[in-house]
Motif scaffolding. Structure first.
Motif, PDB file in Angstrom:
ATOM      1  N   GLN A 149       0.778  -1.356   0.139  1.00 43.00           N
ATOM      2  CA  GLN A 149      -0.421   0.013   0.026  1.00 43.00           C
ATOM      3  C   GLN A 149       1.207   1.198   0.254  1.00 43.00           C
ATOM      4  O   GLN A 149       0.968   2.590  -0.716  1.00 43.00           O
ATOM      5  CB  GLN A 149      -0.653  -0.436   1.739  1.00 43.00           C
ATOM      6  N   GLN A 150       1.815   1.756   0.905  1.00 41.56           N
ATOM      7  CA  GLN A 150       3.250   2.626   0.509  1.00 41.56           C
ATOM      8  C   GLN A 150       3.062   2.133  -0.635  1.00 41.56           C
ATOM      9  O   GLN A 150       3.517   3.893  -1.374  1.00 41.56           O
ATOM     10  CB  GLN A 150       4.220   2.070   1.867  1.00 41.56           C
ATOM     11  N   PHE A 151       3.741   1.194  -0.917  1.00 45.45           N
ATOM     12  CA  PHE A 151       4.447   1.453  -2.725  1.00 45.45           C
ATOM     13  C   PHE A 151       3.373   2.153  -3.315  1.00 45.45           C
ATOM     14  O   PHE A 151       3.786   3.047  -4.302  1.00 45.45           O
ATOM     15  CB  PHE A 151       4.394   0.297  -2.748  1.00 45.45           C
ATOM     16  N   THR A 152       1.853   1.553  -3.172  1.00 46.87           N
ATOM     17  CA  THR A 152       1.638   2.232  -4.578  1.00 46.87           C
ATOM     18  C   THR A 152       1.047   3.385  -3.994  1.00 46.87           C
ATOM     19  O   THR A 152       0.722   4.717  -5.297  1.00 46.87           O
ATOM     20  CB  THR A 152      -0.018   1.207  -4.838  1.00 46.87           C
ATOM     21  N   ALA A 153       1.068   4.059  -2.899  1.00 49.92           N
ATOM     22  CA  ALA A 153       0.661   4.824  -2.320  1.00 49.92           C
ATOM     23  C   ALA A 153       2.322   6.076  -2.757  1.00 49.92           C
ATOM     24  O   ALA A 153       2.141   7.170  -3.427  1.00 49.92           O
ATOM     25  CB  ALA A 153       0.660   5.374  -1.156  1.00 49.92           C
ATOM     26  N   ASP A 154       2.981   6.000  -2.635  1.00 46.69           N
ATOM     27  CA  ASP A 154       4.672   6.110  -3.098  1.00 46.69           C
ATOM     28  C   ASP A 154       4.573   6.797  -4.691  1.00 46.69           C
ATOM     29  O   ASP A 154       5.004   7.261  -5.716  1.00 46.69           O
ATOM     30  CB  ASP A 154       5.730   5.871  -2.495  1.00 46.69           C
ATOM     31  N   ALA A 155       4.175   5.282  -5.299  1.00 46.80           N
ATOM     32  CA  ALA A 155       4.217   5.043  -7.268  1.00 46.80           C
ATOM     33  C   ALA A 155       3.049   6.463  -7.569  1.00 46.80           C
ATOM     34  O   ALA A 155       3.791   6.240  -9.069  1.00 46.80           O
ATOM     35  CB  ALA A 155       3.964   3.602  -7.785  1.00 46.80           C
ATOM     36  N   SER A 156       1.675   6.184  -6.590  1.00 46.70           N
ATOM     37  CA  SER A 156       0.767   6.961  -7.444  1.00 46.70           C
ATOM     38  C   SER A 156       1.250   8.780  -7.603  1.00 46.70           C
ATOM     39  O   SER A 156       0.965   9.707  -8.098  1.00 46.70           O
ATOM     40  CB  SER A 156      -0.614   6.668  -6.695  1.00 46.70           C
ATOM     41  N   HIS A 157       2.321   9.133  -6.352  1.00 50.54           N
ATOM     42  CA  HIS A 157       3.014  10.227  -5.663  1.00 50.54           C
ATOM     43  C   HIS A 157       3.769  10.800  -7.167  1.00 50.54           C
ATOM     44  O   HIS A 157       3.872  11.670  -7.793  1.00 50.54           O
ATOM     45  CB  HIS A 157       3.271   9.955  -4.630  1.00 50.54           C
ATOM     46  N   GLU A 158       4.651   9.475  -7.925  1.00 52.43           N
ATOM     47  CA  GLU A 158       5.393   9.798  -8.715  1.00 52.43           C
ATOM     48  C   GLU A 158       5.025  10.415 -10.004  1.00 52.43           C
ATOM     49  O   GLU A 158       5.250  10.715 -10.784  1.00 52.43           O
ATOM     50  CB  GLU A 158       6.496   8.637  -8.889  1.00 52.43           C
ATOM     51  N   LEU A 159       3.996   9.423 -10.116  1.00 52.70           N
ATOM     52  CA  LEU A 159       3.295   9.634 -11.866  1.00 52.70           C
ATOM     53  C   LEU A 159       2.306  10.808 -11.307  1.00 52.70           C
ATOM     54  O   LEU A 159       1.858  11.118 -13.014  1.00 52.70           O
ATOM     55  CB  LEU A 159       1.695   7.935 -11.852  1.00 52.70           C
ATOM     56  N   LYS A 160       2.363  11.249 -10.419  1.00 50.39           N
ATOM     57  CA  LYS A 160       1.382  12.525 -10.641  1.00 50.39           C
ATOM     58  C   LYS A 160       1.628  13.805 -11.520  1.00 50.39           C
ATOM     59  O   LYS A 160       1.262  14.327 -11.882  1.00 50.39           O
ATOM     60  CB  LYS A 160       1.054  13.318  -9.142  1.00 50.39           C
ATOM     61  N   THR A 161       3.503  14.426 -11.269  1.00 50.60           N
ATOM     62  CA  THR A 161       4.199  14.965 -12.075  1.00 50.60           C
ATOM     63  C   THR A 161       3.944  14.944 -12.972  1.00 50.60           C
ATOM     64  O   THR A 161       3.970  15.291 -13.717  1.00 50.60           O
ATOM     65  CB  THR A 161       5.818  15.073 -10.885  1.00 50.60           C
ATOM     66  N   PRO A 162       4.800  13.595 -13.636  1.00 51.43           N
ATOM     67  CA  PRO A 162       4.597  13.385 -15.465  1.00 51.43           C
ATOM     68  C   PRO A 162       3.232  13.717 -15.894  1.00 51.43           C
ATOM     69  O   PRO A 162       2.340  13.991 -16.745  1.00 51.43           O
ATOM     70  CB  PRO A 162       5.146  11.679 -15.600  1.00 51.43           C
ATOM     71  N   LEU A 163       1.671  13.211 -15.203  1.00 51.32           N
ATOM     72  CA  LEU A 163       0.743  13.527 -15.665  1.00 51.32           C
ATOM     73  C   LEU A 163       0.655  15.197 -15.273  1.00 51.32           C
ATOM     74  O   LEU A 163      -0.194  15.324 -16.543  1.00 51.32           O
ATOM     75  CB  LEU A 163      -0.430  12.834 -14.921  1.00 51.32           C
ATOM     76  N   THR A 164       1.299  15.478 -14.609  1.00 50.60           N
ATOM     77  CA  THR A 164       0.803  16.808 -14.940  1.00 50.60           C
ATOM     78  C   THR A 164       1.516  18.254 -15.644  1.00 50.60           C
ATOM     79  O   THR A 164       1.015  18.303 -16.643  1.00 50.60           O
ATOM     80  CB  THR A 164       1.258  17.542 -13.215  1.00 50.60           C
ATOM     81  N   VAL A 165       2.513  17.635 -16.298  1.00 54.52           N
ATOM     82  CA  VAL A 165       3.361  17.937 -17.145  1.00 54.52           C
ATOM     83  C   VAL A 165       2.545  17.697 -18.613  1.00 54.52           C
ATOM     84  O   VAL A 165       2.494  18.709 -18.806  1.00 54.52           O
ATOM     85  CB  VAL A 165       4.547  17.516 -17.297  1.00 54.52           C
ATOM     86  N   ILE A 166       1.796  16.728 -18.973  1.00 56.74           N
ATOM     87  CA  ILE A 166       1.608  16.307 -19.747  1.00 56.74           C
ATOM     88  C   ILE A 166       0.461  17.045 -20.217  1.00 56.74           C
ATOM     89  O   ILE A 166       0.342  17.039 -21.749  1.00 56.74           O
ATOM     90  CB  ILE A 166       1.276  14.172 -19.965  1.00 56.74           C
ATOM     91  N   LEU A 167      -1.024  16.989 -19.033  1.00 54.57           N
ATOM     92  CA  LEU A 167      -1.653  17.819 -19.078  1.00 54.57           C
ATOM     93  C   LEU A 167      -1.666  19.099 -19.201  1.00 54.57           C
ATOM     94  O   LEU A 167      -1.790  20.079 -20.094  1.00 54.57           O
ATOM     95  CB  LEU A 167      -2.877  17.680 -17.702  1.00 54.57           C
ATOM     96  N   ALA A 168      -0.510  19.711 -18.849  1.00 52.27           N
ATOM     97  CA  ALA A 168      -0.108  21.561 -19.032  1.00 52.27           C
ATOM     98  C   ALA A 168      -0.102  21.129 -20.130  1.00 52.27           C
ATOM     99  O   ALA A 168       0.332  22.390 -20.958  1.00 52.27           O
ATOM    100  CB  ALA A 168       0.724  21.734 -18.293  1.00 52.27           C
ATOM    101  N   ASN A 169       1.065  20.634 -21.347  1.00 49.88           N
ATOM    102  CA  ASN A 169       1.759  20.763 -22.252  1.00 49.88           C
ATOM    103  C   ASN A 169       0.445  20.639 -23.229  1.00 49.88           C
ATOM    104  O   ASN A 169       0.253  20.626 -24.519  1.00 49.88           O
ATOM    105  CB  ASN A 169       2.537  19.414 -22.685  1.00 49.88           C
TER     106      ASN A 169
END
Length: 472
Positions: free
Chosen positions: A245-265
């Motif tokens: 569960q901690q791994f999933t939470a960490d991975a989700s957090h890491e995925l937020k940054t590239p997703l934010t950049v992609i959506l902004a672009n």
């Protein structure tokens, strides 16, 4: 765009706590049901064996006595032990029982126990009365084989039932008496009837109560043991769920940054529909780079979460490990330069191993990358490859990657290679990692029948050591 809140600790732990609680309840229930069934079966066997043994004892007593009475010409049975009646006519019972009942000469034995009633004292001695019954119903006590008395009202009814019965042996529930009858050999027409008290059969009830209380005590004890044992047994599961569960939470957090950049672009691209592609290339390249970053993370997650039985088969080919390590060191020269770190290498020639060159390259790259990130500016990373002979069994390839950066905390060392463990989240995140590299490196080492170890201290720095079998 709205900000997605990170999962809270309670949100992560809550469902797992309920799951673990349900697992513990099922675990305890199954164990207690099994224990109860096992105890009930054992106790039932004990009670049945005791009951059967007592019936056999009574039947053997009756059979031995009536055989003697109806065949006086044969010697006394060796299993028969006579009981003294104060110097008068001996009283006997077959079997290894003993006891003394006193009586006055010429009088009825008033101290002898009474059988044939519902309120008889339990006795370890088989209490018996033997009678010779004539055709007209007159009965005579065979004193030599009698150690108990039966009330007249009982013996009359008992004799009547026995004489009417076609069975030579049986039980009279109305009088709680077992009986055996034979035709007299000395007085034709008479019957010899031996009665044995059934009170000794009631002993099983006391045994049943004893076993019941013992069983309840054992069940209570096992319940406490199961509570403790279930908690201990669930610890690896609890830890695994927590780590995942901690791994999933960490991975989700890491995925937020590239997703934010992609959506902004993509939002920028959509806002300029008339612009040419070459004018928007920086947003396209940024989107592509972030997508590749997401792909790498997702692949790493899938590789680690794949069950062991579904691990990909390693391509077995002869790999020039010397050339592979030298290539990875060369690749990281520019990275080390940007970080202000110097890479020193000491690589032996002609070191060959068997395996997948691409997977091995990733393992080596992970170790060098990790060492460069945490070496500290102005420090060096030492990469050493040599042949070694551990335990004198077989020569192996030994790769060491060392840096003099901050030591890994002692409490974190045992967990460095855990699949879902991140020792220092802030430190790892700031260096651009996901906490997956070393776990994947360990997977690769194991795929190639090798081992990977780590040593770290403030005095000596941190050293990762990989040992792989050499190619034949």
């Amino acid at each position: 765009m709205p900000k997605v809140p990170a999962p809270t600790h309670d949100a992560i732990i809550g469902p797992s706590s309920k799951l673990l609680r349900n697992l513990r309840i099922k675990f305890i229930t199954i164990n207690m049901a099994t224990t109860t069934l096992l105890l009930a079966t054992i106790f039932a066997i004990i009670l049945y064996a005791d009951y059967t043994s007592r019936i056999n004892t009574i039947e053997n007593e009756l059979e031995g006595v009536i055989t003697e009475v109806t065949a006086p010409q044969i010697p006394q049975l060796s299993a028969t032990q006579r009981l003294s009646t104060g110097g008068n006519a001996p009283v006997a019972t077959s079997g290894s029982t003993s006891g003394t009942y006193s009586s006055n000469p010429g009088s009825s034995d008033v101290s002898a126990p009474t059988i044939g009633s519902s309120k008889n004292a339990e006795s370890s001695v088989v209490l018996m009365s033997v009678y010779s019954v004539s055709e007209n119903g007159i009965y005579t006590t065979v004193g030599n084989y009698t150690n108990a008395k039966i009330p007249e009202s009982v013996i009359l009814g008992a004799n009547e039932q026995v004489l009417e019965s076609k069975d030579a042996n049986g039980f009279l529930p109305d009088y709680n008496l077992y009986y055996a009858k034979r035709a007299s050999t000395t007085d034709p027409g008479d019957d010899i009837i031996a009665y044995a008290d059934g009170s000794s059969m009631n002993v099983w009830r006391n045994l049943a109560w004893t076993l019941l209380f013992a069983g309840l005590g054992a069940i209570a004890f096992m319940f406490l043991v199961n509570i403790f044992f279930s908690r201990w047994a669930m610890m690896p599961i609890r830890m695994s769920i927590k780590q995942q569960q901690q791994f999933t939470a960490d991975a989700s957090h890491e995925l937020k940054t590239p997703l934010t950049v992609i959506l902004a672009n993509t939002a920028i691209l959509k806002s300029q529909p008339e612009a040419r592609v070459e004018d928007q290339m920086q947003w396209v390249e940024s989107t592509h780079m972030e997508a590749e970053r997401m792909q790498l993370l997702v692949n790493d997650m899938l590789a680690l979460l794949r069950p062991d039985g579904q691990k990909q088969n390693v391509v077995r080919e002869r790999v020039d490990f010397t050339d592979l390590v030298e290539g990875e060191v060369l690749q990281f020269e520019s990275v080390a330069f940007e970080l202000g770190v110097e890479i020193d290498d000491d690589i032996a020639e002609d070191v060959y191993v068997e395996g997948d060159a691409e997977r091995l390259g990733r393992m080596v790259a992970t170790l060098i990358d990790n060492a460069c990130k945490y070496a500290g500016e102005g420090m060096s990373v030492d990469v050493t490859l040599r042949k070694t002979l551990p335990n004198g069994v077989r020569e192996k390839a030994e790769l060491k990657v060392h840096n003099d950066g901050p030591a890994i905390p002692e409490e974190d060392l045992p967990h460095v290679f855990d699949r879902f463990y991140r020792a220092d989240k802030a430190r790892t995140s700031s260096k651009g990692g996901y906490g997956l590299g070393l776990a994947i490196g360990q997977e690769i080492a194991h795929e190639h029948d090798g081992v990977i170890e780590v040593e770290s201290s403030d005095a000596d720095g941190t050293t990762f050591t990989v040992t792989l079998p050499l190619a034949d």
